[in-house]
Design a protein around this motif. Structure first.
Motif, PDB file in Angstrom:
ATOM      1  N   MET A   1       0.828  -1.153   0.000  1.00  0.00           N
ATOM      2  CA  MET A   1       0.000   0.000   0.000  1.00  0.00           C
ATOM      3  C   MET A   1       0.883   1.230   0.000  1.00  0.00           C
ATOM      4  O   MET A   1       1.831   1.317   0.764  1.00  0.00           O
ATOM      5  CB  MET A   1      -0.892  -0.051   1.221  1.00  0.00           C
ATOM      6  N   ASN A   2       0.537   2.136  -0.852  1.00  0.00           N
ATOM      7  CA  ASN A   2       1.325   3.346  -0.994  1.00  0.00           C
ATOM      8  C   ASN A   2       0.897   4.379   0.030  1.00  0.00           C
ATOM      9  O   ASN A   2      -0.273   4.558   0.289  1.00  0.00           O
ATOM     10  CB  ASN A   2       1.158   3.945  -2.382  1.00  0.00           C
ATOM     11  N   ALA A   3       1.891   5.064   0.569  1.00  0.00           N
ATOM     12  CA  ALA A   3       1.622   6.152   1.500  1.00  0.00           C
ATOM     13  C   ALA A   3       1.146   7.356   0.686  1.00  0.00           C
ATOM     14  O   ALA A   3       1.605   7.559  -0.439  1.00  0.00           O
ATOM     15  CB  ALA A   3       2.869   6.500   2.274  1.00  0.00           C
ATOM     16  N   PRO A   4       0.175   8.154   1.272  1.00  0.00           N
ATOM     17  CA  PRO A   4      -0.298   9.314   0.520  1.00  0.00           C
ATOM     18  C   PRO A   4       0.849  10.283   0.275  1.00  0.00           C
ATOM     19  O   PRO A   4       1.715  10.488   1.113  1.00  0.00           O
ATOM     20  CB  PRO A   4      -1.356   9.948   1.403  1.00  0.00           C
ATOM     21  N   SER A   5       0.831  10.873  -0.883  1.00  0.00           N
ATOM     22  CA  SER A   5       1.893  11.807  -1.247  1.00  0.00           C
ATOM     23  C   SER A   5       1.683  13.133  -0.531  1.00  0.00           C
ATOM     24  O   SER A   5       0.603  13.428  -0.024  1.00  0.00           O
ATOM     25  CB  SER A   5       1.923  12.022  -2.752  1.00  0.00           C
ATOM     26  N   ASP A   6       2.761  13.929  -0.515  1.00  0.00           N
ATOM     27  CA  ASP A   6       2.694  15.230   0.128  1.00  0.00           C
ATOM     28  C   ASP A   6       1.681  16.136  -0.567  1.00  0.00           C
ATOM     29  O   ASP A   6       0.978  16.911   0.080  1.00  0.00           O
ATOM     30  CB  ASP A   6       4.076  15.888   0.136  1.00  0.00           C
ATOM     31  N   ALA A   7       1.592  16.059  -1.876  1.00  0.00           N
ATOM     32  CA  ALA A   7       0.640  16.887  -2.629  1.00  0.00           C
ATOM     33  C   ALA A   7      -0.792  16.513  -2.249  1.00  0.00           C
ATOM     34  O   ALA A   7      -1.668  17.378  -2.095  1.00  0.00           O
ATOM     35  CB  ALA A   7       0.865  16.722  -4.132  1.00  0.00           C
ATOM     36  N   TYR A   8      -1.066  15.240  -2.072  1.00  0.00           N
ATOM     37  CA  TYR A   8      -2.408  14.773  -1.698  1.00  0.00           C
ATOM     38  C   TYR A   8      -2.752  15.263  -0.288  1.00  0.00           C
ATOM     39  O   TYR A   8      -3.863  15.758  -0.030  1.00  0.00           O
ATOM     40  CB  TYR A   8      -2.468  13.250  -1.784  1.00  0.00           C
ATOM     41  N   LYS A   9      -1.789  15.160   0.643  1.00  0.00           N
ATOM     42  CA  LYS A   9      -2.013  15.622   2.007  1.00  0.00           C
ATOM     43  C   LYS A   9      -2.294  17.125   2.026  1.00  0.00           C
ATOM     44  O   LYS A   9      -3.180  17.603   2.725  1.00  0.00           O
ATOM     45  CB  LYS A   9      -0.808  15.316   2.892  1.00  0.00           C
ATOM     46  N   ARG A  10      -1.486  17.893   1.229  1.00  0.00           N
ATOM     47  CA  ARG A  10      -1.675  19.325   1.161  1.00  0.00           C
ATOM     48  C   ARG A  10      -3.063  19.645   0.605  1.00  0.00           C
ATOM     49  O   ARG A  10      -3.752  20.539   1.079  1.00  0.00           O
ATOM     50  CB  ARG A  10      -0.559  19.951   0.314  1.00  0.00           C
TER      51      ARG A  10
END
Length: 142
Positions: A1-10
């Motif tokens: 499972m991929n960790a959410p990217s910084d852009a997605y979190k932002r």
């Protein structure tokens, strides 16, 4: 499972920030609208002034000078008369109240009190004498 990217979190933080700002702005607008509506319908003037300007004084049977006979209130206008009636014995007071406030004839008063008609007459006469003495001793209302 991929960790959410910084852009997605932002992007999630920006969406939440936008949602919070919208809720705060709408809440503030609703408060201002309610305040304008309240101010439009309610005045800041004291109630006593408004009653004095627009009101009428109403008299009700719950007048502070009330005596009861057979569960019916008898409003008395004069404080001195009220006190004089309280000063009377119960039977004399009842005769006066039934006669003058309930407007009953002597026969009906005698029937309700279970006494003779002549007794009603004598009780009334003694009550008048006692009220007269009370007025002579205490004076009349101003």
């Amino acid at each position: 499972m991929n960790a959410p990217s910084d852009a997605y979190k932002r992007r999630i933080v920006e969406m939440f920030d936008s949602f919070c700002k919208t809720v705060s702005r709408n809440y503030s607008r609703n408060l201002k609208r309610a305040k304008r509506n309240h101010d439009k319908h309610f005045t800041q003037e004291p109630v006593e002034l408004l009653l004095e300007l627009w009101g009428e004084w109403d008299e009700y049977p719950s007048h502070p000078y009330s005596l009861y006979v057979n569960e019916y209130p008898c409003a008395i206008e004069s404080e001195t008369l009220y006190n004089a009636l309280l000063f009377l014995p119960e039977k004399q007071r009842m005769v006066i109240l039934l006669d003058f406030w309930q407007d009953l004839p002597d026969k009906e008063i005698a029937k309700r009190m279970e006494v003779a008609t002549r007794t009603v007459y004598n009780l009334r006469k003694r009550a008048f004498v006692a009220i007269k003495k009370y007025y002579e001793h205490h004076g009349r209302d101003p």
